[in-house]
Design a protein around this motif. Structure first.
Motif, PDB file in Angstrom:
ATOM      1  N   ASP A  97       0.835  -1.211   0.000  1.00  0.00           N
ATOM      2  CA  ASP A  97       0.000   0.000   0.000  1.00  0.00           C
ATOM      3  C   ASP A  97       0.864   1.253   0.000  1.00  0.00           C
ATOM      4  O   ASP A  97       0.529   2.250  -0.670  1.00  0.00           O
ATOM      5  CB  ASP A  97      -0.917  -0.013   1.230  1.00  0.00           C
ATOM      6  CG  ASP A  97      -1.933  -1.154   1.175  1.00  0.00           C
ATOM      7  OD1 ASP A  97      -2.222  -1.610   0.029  1.00  0.00           O
ATOM      8  OD2 ASP A  97      -2.393  -1.583   2.235  1.00  0.00           O
ATOM      9  N   LYS A 100       2.056   1.814  -3.477  1.00  0.00           N
ATOM     10  CA  LYS A 100       0.995   2.392  -4.326  1.00  0.00           C
ATOM     11  C   LYS A 100       0.831   3.877  -4.053  1.00  0.00           C
ATOM     12  O   LYS A 100       0.610   4.676  -4.967  1.00  0.00           O
ATOM     13  CB  LYS A 100      -0.311   1.661  -4.082  1.00  0.00           C
ATOM     14  CG  LYS A 100      -0.311   0.215  -4.594  1.00  0.00           C
ATOM     15  CD  LYS A 100      -1.654  -0.446  -4.337  1.00  0.00           C
ATOM     16  CE  LYS A 100      -1.650  -1.890  -4.865  1.00  0.00           C
ATOM     17  NZ  LYS A 100      -2.952  -2.560  -4.612  1.00  0.00           N
ATOM     18  N   GLN A 101       0.894   4.250  -2.739  1.00  0.00           N
ATOM     19  CA  GLN A 101       0.782   5.662  -2.402  1.00  0.00           C
ATOM     20  C   GLN A 101       1.933   6.467  -2.995  1.00  0.00           C
ATOM     21  O   GLN A 101       1.758   7.600  -3.462  1.00  0.00           O
ATOM     22  CB  GLN A 101       0.746   5.815  -0.871  1.00  0.00           C
ATOM     23  CG  GLN A 101       0.577   7.247  -0.387  1.00  0.00           C
ATOM     24  CD  GLN A 101      -0.764   7.845  -0.800  1.00  0.00           C
ATOM     25  OE1 GLN A 101      -1.750   7.118  -0.966  1.00  0.00           O
ATOM     26  NE2 GLN A 101      -0.821   9.156  -0.963  1.00  0.00           N
ATOM     27  N   THR A 142       1.459   7.060  -6.758  1.00  0.00           N
ATOM     28  CA  THR A 142       0.443   8.037  -7.186  1.00  0.00           C
ATOM     29  C   THR A 142       1.065   9.381  -7.542  1.00  0.00           C
ATOM     30  O   THR A 142       0.452  10.174  -8.267  1.00  0.00           O
ATOM     31  CB  THR A 142      -0.590   8.222  -6.061  1.00  0.00           C
ATOM     32  OG1 THR A 142       0.094   8.620  -4.857  1.00  0.00           O
ATOM     33  CG2 THR A 142      -1.368   6.937  -5.827  1.00  0.00           C
ATOM     34  N   GLU A 172       1.074   7.744 -14.418  1.00  0.00           N
ATOM     35  CA  GLU A 172       0.318   6.499 -14.302  1.00  0.00           C
ATOM     36  C   GLU A 172       0.978   5.377 -15.103  1.00  0.00           C
ATOM     37  O   GLU A 172       0.927   4.208 -14.709  1.00  0.00           O
ATOM     38  CB  GLU A 172      -1.110   6.723 -14.807  1.00  0.00           C
ATOM     39  CG  GLU A 172      -2.015   5.525 -14.595  1.00  0.00           C
ATOM     40  CD  GLU A 172      -3.441   5.788 -15.078  1.00  0.00           C
ATOM     41  OE1 GLU A 172      -4.290   4.902 -14.936  1.00  0.00           O
ATOM     42  OE2 GLU A 172      -3.681   6.905 -15.615  1.00  0.00           O
ATOM     43  N   SER A 179       3.601   3.651 -12.931  1.00  0.00           N
ATOM     44  CA  SER A 179       3.031   2.838 -11.863  1.00  0.00           C
ATOM     45  C   SER A 179       2.426   1.556 -12.409  1.00  0.00           C
ATOM     46  O   SER A 179       2.544   0.491 -11.798  1.00  0.00           O
ATOM     47  CB  SER A 179       1.979   3.654 -11.097  1.00  0.00           C
ATOM     48  OG  SER A 179       0.904   4.009 -11.981  1.00  0.00           O
ATOM     49  N   LEU A 205       3.856  -1.934 -10.782  1.00  0.00           N
ATOM     50  CA  LEU A 205       3.060  -2.604  -9.750  1.00  0.00           C
ATOM     51  C   LEU A 205       2.851  -4.081 -10.079  1.00  0.00           C
ATOM     52  O   LEU A 205       2.648  -4.457 -11.233  1.00  0.00           O
ATOM     53  CB  LEU A 205       1.710  -1.911  -9.602  1.00  0.00           C
ATOM     54  CG  LEU A 205       1.722  -0.584  -8.818  1.00  0.00           C
ATOM     55  CD1 LEU A 205       0.373   0.077  -8.879  1.00  0.00           C
ATOM     56  CD2 LEU A 205       2.130  -0.823  -7.368  1.00  0.00           C
ATOM     57  N   THR A 208       6.544  -6.380  -6.771  1.00  0.00           N
ATOM     58  CA  THR A 208       6.613  -4.968  -7.164  1.00  0.00           C
ATOM     59  C   THR A 208       8.046  -4.467  -7.095  1.00  0.00           C
ATOM     60  O   THR A 208       8.505  -3.733  -7.978  1.00  0.00           O
ATOM     61  CB  THR A 208       5.708  -4.118  -6.267  1.00  0.00           C
ATOM     62  OG1 THR A 208       4.361  -4.605  -6.363  1.00  0.00           O
ATOM     63  CG2 THR A 208       5.764  -2.657  -6.664  1.00  0.00           C
TER      64      THR A 208
END
Length: 1294
Positions: A1233, A1236-1237, A1240, A1244, A1247, A1251, A1258
């Motif tokens: 998580d 992912k933060q 951001t 895009e 990422s 991911l 990852t």
């Protein structure tokens, strides 16, 4: 008389074989006829006179009929002449076509002879080339078909000292550090050893003989052997700035084919690339195209078929190689356990001897040599086993070949099966063993060297106890055979020396014969090109003549149709004449009856009434006869009109024929001049052109501001394309094609040459002052060549030559300010009063043409110390007593009686002035720098001052002013004619002056550029901007100098004279060239220093980064000896400033530095990174969707990875954003998580690519993605290598 002459030459008969046809109206010109009328009348008192009047009327009508028949006969004769002319024209066309056909046959015979000579030369040189190849192969075979080289890579920064030593060029010594033995160092002897300092160029110099052998028709295999990371791939592939064996070998093959190929022999190259993995071969060109041909690889017992792609040049080879690497994939772990085989197929064909040959060059990048298998089992262990098996099989094959065993185990491995035809026999094999110098790789290094010793069949290491006894026995046997071997070696060395000498002789003879073949082929190609050009020209002429013949046929058909119409009209007129004759007969019968009736009525009493009736009837008959006569005359006029119309059409027809013939380049009509002009026309033309020439002399010179920037063009610039005009093209063609041998007599040649010069002057006058320079530049070469060609014949009007020369000299003056300031002697120095009465001999004897002028640079003037003036011999008339008495009777004062100058005296003065001006360059300069009107006015003033008996005005015709005008004009014309007269073997005075001025302009320009370049070469450079300015200025000066030299080459004909004058000298530019080279090097050093300063504009630096920057500055300091002494202070100052700036930056530990910079907010570094990035590199990621991901990457001043991409993948994309990409170490302790933060804040696309489902996945994907992006940026490749060594970029899989 003039009218008759113009009528005789009314048609232009320029086509040979035809003569002008005389007009029928000139040969038979009937006298003017008066209307027929009867001159009798019947009165009451005289009836008998009637019969004589009727006979007179009949006679007049018959005479008109006879004239009409004569004219009809003339029309028929004209028709027959027209038919004869059409027939002659047809015969002329056929004869010309036959001549063209015969000429083409002669050209074909010449071509066949040249081809035969080329074939004989090729057949003579072919055995020598074969012998050369054989001798070279014997030389390589005597040295051994299998060679083993050893190459040691440099140590890395984190590695310790080296364990490898190099006693000599063929021995490598390994320090085993084994204390259990007396000598821990082991020596291995090979064919060649290369240390870490040796580059690709020196390595390839020893590989080149193997490439030459492959080119000569023998199979060659080159292997790169060694453990992983020992430099095998670098040896074969190289880098962008230091290419490997792949590119260098093919470039050598391509260069050899270019030097050895001829028009009858050809080399073709094709490439096959495959990968051998787990004993399975994979074709890497299978995706390039299915229509490619296939090649067999292997022996007759076992072979595989691979696609081969044809390559034409090194760029095609690089493209195919790049495609194969892409098809191989990007899995580096797989590369270590697979063999890459690149094979170049060489096909040779000779169209003369029918010889064909095929050979191939195989370049093999072997898999890494691992002595032990890791504990992990599975797929990797299987791969390593296959690799060890194939390498062991290769060693067995090489050992069997070097030991000359009966059987060679090719079948033990797929590698040896595929390369069986390149191992053994006449094939050559080269094994390049790559080893690592670090102690951690000792076992692998010893294994590789033992493999090489086994392959080379050299002495094995004595460290193996099991083989000691065996090698003792071998040593004892070797001692027994030592004497024989030494003797055999001596014999072989002598044989090698003899072979080398024979090879050298064969090479020399081959070079000589090759040069002869090249010369023969060059001559043959030149002749063939000339023949092709002549064939094309003849074909065009033939086509033009066919078109002309077609048009002539059409026009003849029109004439025939017109003739038919005229025949119909003539028939109609004949019928009309017959009707008129019938009416005349009826009138005569009526007249006879009337006469008889009048005689019968004489007896009657009513005589008066009968006479009145008869008179009335006769009057009616007279009216009818007058009407008939008038009709006859109208018909005759219509016929004459038709005949004239026919003549006009014939004239138009032959005028068109003449124009087409002149455009087609016919010899007889190429010159615009008539064959034999009359003396009267010649004189008239000369007067006209003299008038035009005077008008040309007084044209205003263009202002100096019209001079273009840069170099001054002498009428025409050699590097610029001269504009062409129809008039210029016509004049150029006419001047070049003028042939005096085609003219009958000297008078015709003179008239033709003078008319061409008059056409040149007329074209310049018509062009006007705005386009005068263009037309002169266009026809300049043709004009000068024409004058030089015609000077020995002495047929040109020298006055016309002078006017043409003056036009070109004044055009040069208008564009050359240094010539406009030249001061010439005044006209008074060229004029002198005669003291004796024999002015002809005195003036000729005083001609200064034999004393050349010189230029005085201090006064900027032309000086001639031996100028003698032209002696004007004029004396006042001695008046007799009788003339005095007559003058007194007439009331004229003797004191004001003016002097009369006779025509004979004027001609004498003109001839003396002409003799005076021949070869007089000082006078030529006076004519050029002084307008004609001003010069004549000065001469007139001098005459008025020195001959006072001509200075008194008079009211009689002409007056003294008219006499002065005549005298000045006579002197001017004589001088003008003399200046254009050539003194063979030298040209005329104006031509010599033009050459002298041109040389002065070129010398002035070259010296001016020399001064500018000298000033720039001694100016000290301050900074990079100043260096760039100095470099640009020197390059500009060099460009202008080259442009001037190019113009000089185009003007070489004008600058070269027979008088042996000094040529134009090009000043030496060695100092300027050396300074320019130094500035180029200095500019490169300053740019690198600037790059270092840009990278040092940070708060902190890692230790490795700071060390690398200081090392780069040291390298720049080592490059300073390539600079001149004047540029050393600038380079040293900037390097010291950069060193001080780098040393003043605080240092940080590498891992701490990475953590601190990666923890920054990406958005904070984005804006700053964008401005610091010098260059963006674009990457495209294909994800299987319609639109791929496009990411731009670069490096900022902090050596961080910066990307630029769209904020979102789907619409709306939100525009491009710039972000600093964190290093993979940032993700080590983050959860999925948290990752992912963090993503951001990034684009895009990045990422989505990074991911995965788990945190470890990852991290692994992000690590690979970071490495891919960073390797695309050249400035970050060193950083990637450091991260890889530290284990940061190692993939972490869940």
């Amino acid at each position: 008389m003039a009218e008759q002459k113009s009528n005789n030459n009314r048609w232009s008969w320029d086509v040979p074989g035809f003569q002008p046809r005389k007009s029928s109206s000139e040969e038979h010109a009937p006298p003017p006829t008066r209307p027929l009328a009867r001159r009798y009348s019947i009165s009451a008192a005289g009836a008998p006179p009637s019969p004589p009047h009727s006979e007179l009327s009949k006679h007049a009508i018959n005479s008109k009929l006879f004239k009409l028949k004569d004219k009809l006969k003339l029309v028929r004769e004209d028709y027959s002449e027209l038919r004869q002319e059409a027939s002659d024209l047809q015969e002329y066309s056929n004869a010309k076509l036959d001549r063209v056909t015969r000429y083409l046959g002669v050209l074909a015979d010449k071509t066949r002879k040249l081809d035969q000579a080329a074939l004989e030369t090729e057949a003579r040189i072919s055995p020598l080339i074969s012998e050369k190849k054989r001798l070279f192969n014997d030389l390589l075979t005597s040295q051994g078909n299998i060679k083993v080289f050893c190459r040691v890579r440099p140590l890395f920064e984190d590695e310790g000292p080296s364990i490898v030593e190099f006693p000599d060029d063929v021995t490598v010594r390994i320090n085993t550090a084994d204390d259990s033995v007396a000598n821990p160092k082991k020596d291995f002897e090979l064919d060649r050893v290369y240390g870490p300092h040796v580059g690709q160029v020196e390595l390839f110099s020893d590989v080149q003989p193997f490439v030459q052998s492959a080119f000569d028709g023998y199979n060659v295999a080159i292997f790169a052997y060694g453990q992983a990371h020992s430099g095998k791939t670098h040896t074969m592939e190289g880098s962008s700035h230091d290419r490997g064996l792949y590119a260098r070998c093919f470039e050598e093959l391509f260069d050899l084919s270019n030097s050895d190929a001829t028009s009858t022999s050809k080399f073709n190259f094709s490439v096959s690339i495959s990968e051998l993995h787990n004993e399975q071969i994979r074709d890497l060109l299978i995706h390039s195209g299915t229509d490619l041909p296939k090649a067999r690889m292997g022996s007759l017992d076992y072979f595989v078929e691979l696609l081969q792609e044809k390559v034409e040049n090194p760029m095609d080879f690089g493209r195919v190689l790049k495609l194969a690497f892409q098809n191989r994939g990007s899995d580096t772990s797989k590369f270590r356990v697979s063999h890459l085989i690149v094979t170049v197929h060489i096909h040779y064909t000779n169209s003369i001897t029918g010889e064909t040959s095929y050979s191939k060059l195989s370049l093999v990048d072997l898999a890494g040599n691992e002595s032990t298998i890791e504990e992990d089992s599975g797929e990797h262990a299987t791969e390593l086993l296959h690799v060890m098996k194939s390498l062991s099989a290769l060693g067995d094959v090489l050992n069997s070949l070097t030991s000359k065993k009966d059987t060679v185990p090719y079948e033990n491995s797929m590698l040896t099966k595929v390369l069986a035809d390149s191992l053994g026999g006449s094939a050559k094999t080269l094994l390049i063993v790559n080893i690592c110098p670090h102690a951690s790789n000792l076992s692998e290094t010893l294994s590789s060297l033992n493999f090489s010793s086994r392959a080379r069949n050299a002495t094995l290491s004595l460290g193996n106890r099991d083989t000691i006894k065996k090698w003792r026995d071998i040593a004892n046997d070797a001692r027994k055979e030592l004497y024989d071997k030494e003797k055999e070696i001596t014999d072989q060395k002598q044989e090698i020396v003899g072979l080398k000498e024979e090879l050298k002789q064969a090479n020399d003879q081959g070079v000589l014969l090759f040069n002869e073949v090249q010369k023969a082929w060059k001559v043959s190609s030149t002749l063939q090109s000339d023949l092709k050009a002549e064939n094309i020209m003849i074909t065009d002429k033939l086509k033009t003549e066919k078109d002309q013949n077609t048009q002539i046929r059409n026009q003849v058909a029109q004439l025939l149709q017109l003739e038919q119409e005229q025949k119909l009209q003539i028939q109609q007129r004949d019928s009309t004449i017959q009707m008129l004759q019938a009416k005349l007969q009826a009138l005569e019968s009526q007249l006879t009856e009337a006469v008889r009736a009048s005689e019968a009525r004489l007896k009657d009493g009513s005589e008066s009434r009968s006479a009145d009736q008869t008179g009335l009837k006769a009057t009616r008959d007279d009216i009818d006869s007058a009407a008939v006569t008038k009709r006859l005359e109208e018909e005759l006029l219509k016929r004459d009109t038709l005949i004239e119309k026919l003549h006009e059409e014939n004239e138009k027809l032959f005028d068109r024929l003449t124009e087409k013939a002149s455009l087609a380049g016919s010899t007889q009509v190429s010159s615009p001049l008539p064959k034999a002009p009359t003396a009267q026309n010649r004189e008239t033309g000369r007067n006209d052109i003299n008038a035009k020439g005077r008008a040309t002399d007084v044209l205003a010179l263009p202002s100096p501001t019209d001079k273009p920037d840069g170099t001054v063009a002498l009428v025409k610039s050699g590097g610029e394309k001269v504009k062409t005009t129809p008039a210029g093209e016509y004049l150029t063609s006419a001047l070049n094609e003028f042939d005096p041998d085609q003219y009958d007599g000297l008078a015709a040649i003179t008239d033709g040459a003078n008319k061409l010069l008059m056409l040149v002057l007329a074209a310049v006058i018509k062009a006007g002052a705005s386009r005068e320079h263009e037309i002169l530049a266009e026809i300049r070469d043709a004009v000068f060549a024409f004058i030089r060609k015609m000077e020995p014949k002495r047929v040109m009007d020298t006055m016309l030559v002078s006017r043409v020369r003056i036009l070109y000299i004044r055009s040069l003056l208008a564009r050359s300010p240094e010539l406009q300031s030249i001061k010439v002697s005044p006209v008074e120095r060229f004029l002198e009063k005669a003291n004796s009465g024999r002015s002809r001999s005195s003036s000729r004897g005083s001609s200064p043409g034999r004393s050349p002028i010189r230029y005085d640079s201090s006064r900027n003037a032309l000086v001639d110390e031996h100028i003698q003036g032209f002696k004007v011999n004029l004396k006042p008339e001695k008046k007799s007593k009788l003339s005095s008495v007559v003058l007194k009777i007439r009331g004229i004062d003797q004191d004001i009686q003016r002097q009369h100058v006779t025509g004979g005296k004027l001609r004498e003065i003109t001839e003396e002035a002409k003799s005076f001006a021949v070869g007089n360059r000082a006078l030529a300069a006076l004519f050029v720098h002084t307008p004609a009107g001003e010069l004549q006015r000065q001469i007139r003033n001098w005459l008025a001052e020195n001959f006072d008996f001509l200075s008194v005005t008079d009211d009689t015709v002409g007056g003294a002013t008219g006499q002065l005008e005549l005298l000045s004009t006579a002197i001017m014309d004589g001088w003008m004619a003399g200046l254009g007269a050539a003194m063979l073997p030298h040209t005329d005075a104006l031509g010599q002056l033009l050459s002298e001025y041109a040389k002065r302009v070129y010398n002035s320009q070259l010296q001016h550029l020399k001064d500018i370049a000298g000033t720039l070469a001694t100016e000290v450079a301050e900074d990079s901007t100043h260096v760039a300015k100095l470099r640009s200025a020197l390059e500009s000066v060099d460009h202008k100098r080259r442009k001037i030299l190019q113009q000089m080459r185009s003007d070489m004909t004008m600058l070269t004279l027979e008088d042996g004058s000094s040529p134009v000298r090009n000043p030496s530019t060695a100092a300027e060239d050396a300074r320019l080279a130094s500035l180029v090097s200095l500019d490169g050093i300053l740019k690198l220093v600037k790059d270092v300063l840009r990278q040092s504009s940070v708060n902190t630096l890692s230790k490795s980064r700071k060390k690398a920057m200081l090392a780069s500055l040291d390298e720049l300091a080592e490059r300073m000896p390539s600079l001149l002494d004047i540029d050393h202070p600038c380079a040293q100052r900037h390097i010291e400033e950069a060193r001080h700036a780098v040393e003043s930056i605080p240092e940080e530990d590498d891992r701490l530095h990475d953590t601190v910079h990666a923890s920054r907010h990406p958005a904070d570094g984005g804006l700053g990174g964008e401005t610091d990035v010098a260059q963006w590199n674009v990457l495209q990621f294909n994800t299987g969707s319609t639109n791929p991901f496009i990411i731009k990457c670069g490096a900022n001043s902090n050596s961080e990875l910066v990307i630029k991409a769209d904020a979102r993948v789907q619409e709306p994309k939100g525009g491009e954003i710039v972000r600093v990409v964190p290093r993979p170490t940032v993700l080590e302790d983050m959860s999925l998580d948290a990752m992912k933060q963090l993503f951001t804040q990034l684009p895009e696309a990045l990422s989505l690519l990074a991911l995965a489902r788990t945190a470890d996945g990852t991290r692994a994907r992000y690590s690979r993605l970071y490495r891919t992006l960073a390797m695309k940026v050249p400035a970050l490749r060193d950083l990637v290598n450091e991260l890889e060594k530290g284990g940061v970029l190692k993939d972490v899989k869940s």
